[in-house]
Design an enzyme around this catalytic site. Structure first.
Site, PDB file in Angstrom:
ATOM      1  N   TYR A 264       6.478  11.183   4.889  1.00 11.74           N
ATOM      2  CA  TYR A 264       6.349  10.472   4.910  1.00 11.74           C
ATOM      3  C   TYR A 264       5.786  10.456   2.503  1.00 11.74           C
ATOM      4  CZ  TYR A 264       1.525   8.186   4.198  1.00 11.74           C
ATOM      5  OH  TYR A 264       0.518   7.137   3.830  1.00 11.74           O
TER       6      TYR A 264
ATOM      7  N   ALA B 173       0.497  -1.075  -0.314  1.00  9.93           N
ATOM      8  CA  ALA B 173      -0.344  -0.059  -0.127  1.00  9.93           C
ATOM      9  C   ALA B 173       0.544   1.137   0.331  1.00  9.93           C
ATOM     10  CB  ALA B 173      -1.158   0.080   1.393  1.00  9.93           C
TER      11      ALA B 173
END
Ligand code: UDP
Length: 336
Positions: A149, A117
């Site tokens: 991130y 993912a």
């Protein structure tokens, strides 16, 4: 099919597990319950084919054992949520890269299929909308932890494709765009459950920045459908796919829709980014996926209308609020 899901007690993971159990597949979920919750899977405990392990996706022997015993691993365990990332960049980088490495190294032993993912965040500040999988990525400076991130997930993608090409591990990378639905908590800053909760309590609905920024919100049910279709598609192996809705809304319009759906008297207020996150926070103005690659490969694209999504999320938050004890001040585990 025997499926191992890392982060299986999280929002997307629990919906995926539920769908697989309903299909009659065997599912083992691994979660450290840092952002996931047993509440998300308690209805699956005891159902035939469902197993759970509480532990970390950084625990290599455990991950190796579970990857080995499955046909497919879906790697969802990650540090998620913009707020968490801004506040805990070390944790974000170490978890996201370390866990993906652990899963891929385990899968390399017996060439097991791994779905990794990723996120639309990897497109960063790109303004080339809609985003296609082969577009350049445009991240901000390393001095802004917000980009840690996106960068950690981009590195996860590179690592996955490197394992595919160098070690023959079959991988599928999915870039989830804003995915929402029942069970998502607003605790980590996600906008739709936050707005729903604020509206239902008749508290101010907090629009960050101008509210002119836009997103496309996809239903978690569609995200799960897209992912499972890719697993069944041989040409998807070693490819990257966007998964998301293409129905665009500004965040201000979203606040208005939520307010109407909740029958709320909330005021809609704007909060500067510096107050909501941190000084110098950079948001994306538009984020829209091109899903033609997903549709071409699988015949499927997310189509649940935003009105239906808002209805589902408001109904879910209404149920959660009704179940909370006002005296304890703190909501039930899965809500925020
Ligand atoms: N946002 C907002 N109010 C909130 C939470 C988020 O206006 O209470 C905004 C946020 O700044 C962003 C958008 O809503 O522009 C989507 O935020 P989210 O964290 O859900 O996902 P992102 O697109 O940032 O990954």
């Amino acid at each position: 099919m025997n499926v191992f899901i890392t982060g299986g007690c999280g929002f997307i993971g629990s919906h995926l597990a539920e769908r697989l159990v309903a299909n009659g597949d065997r599912v083992t979920v691994l979660d450290d319950l840092s952002t996931g919750s047993m509440d998300n899977v308690s209805h699956l405990v005891g159902r035939p084919g469902f197993q759970y392990r509480i532990g970390s996706a950084l625990d290599r022997p455990l991950v190796s054992e579970l990857v080995d015993s499955a046909d497919v691993t879906v790697h969802l365990a990650a540090a998620v949520g913009v707020r968490l990332i801004v506040e805990n960049p070390v944790h974000t980088i170490e978890t996201n890269v370390g866990a993906t490495e652990a899963v891929l190294a385990a899968a390399a032993k017996k060439q097991k299929l791994v779905v990794v993912a990723s996120t639309s965040e990897v497109y960063g500040k790109s303004t080339r909308v809609p985003f296609r999988e082969d577009h350049d990525l445009q991240l901000g400076p390393t001095s802004h932890s917000r980009w840690a991130y996106a960068c950690s997930k981009a590195l996860d993608e590179w690592l996955s494709l490197a394992y595919a090409h160098e070690k023959g591990v079959p991988v599928i990378v999915v870039r989830f765009f804003n995915t929402v639905g029942p069970r998502q908590t607003g605790r980590y800053g996600m906008v739709l459950p936050n707005f729903a909760r604020q509206a239902l309590r008749n508290e101010p609905i907090t629009v960050y920045g101008s509210g002119d920024q836009s997103r496309c919100f996809g239903h978690v049910r569609d995200a799960v459908e897209g992912l499972l279709r890719l697993v069944q598609t041989p040409t998807a192996i070693n490819e990257v796919f966007n998964i998301g809705s293409t129905e665009e809304t500004t965040i201000r319009q979203l606040a208005e829709r939520v307010r109407v759906e909740a029958g709320s008297t909330s005021e809609i207020v704007t909060v500067p980014y510096a107050e909501a996150y941190a000084a110098g926070f950079e948001d994306m103005l538009r984020r829209v996926p091109d899903v033609s690659k997903l549709e071409g490969a699988t015949g499927f694209r997310p189509r649940t209308p935003l009105d239906e999504i808002v209805r589902d999320v408001v109904a879910d938050q209404r149920t959660r609020l009704a179940g909370e004890t006002p005296m304890r001040g703190r909501p039930a585990a899965a809500a925020s």
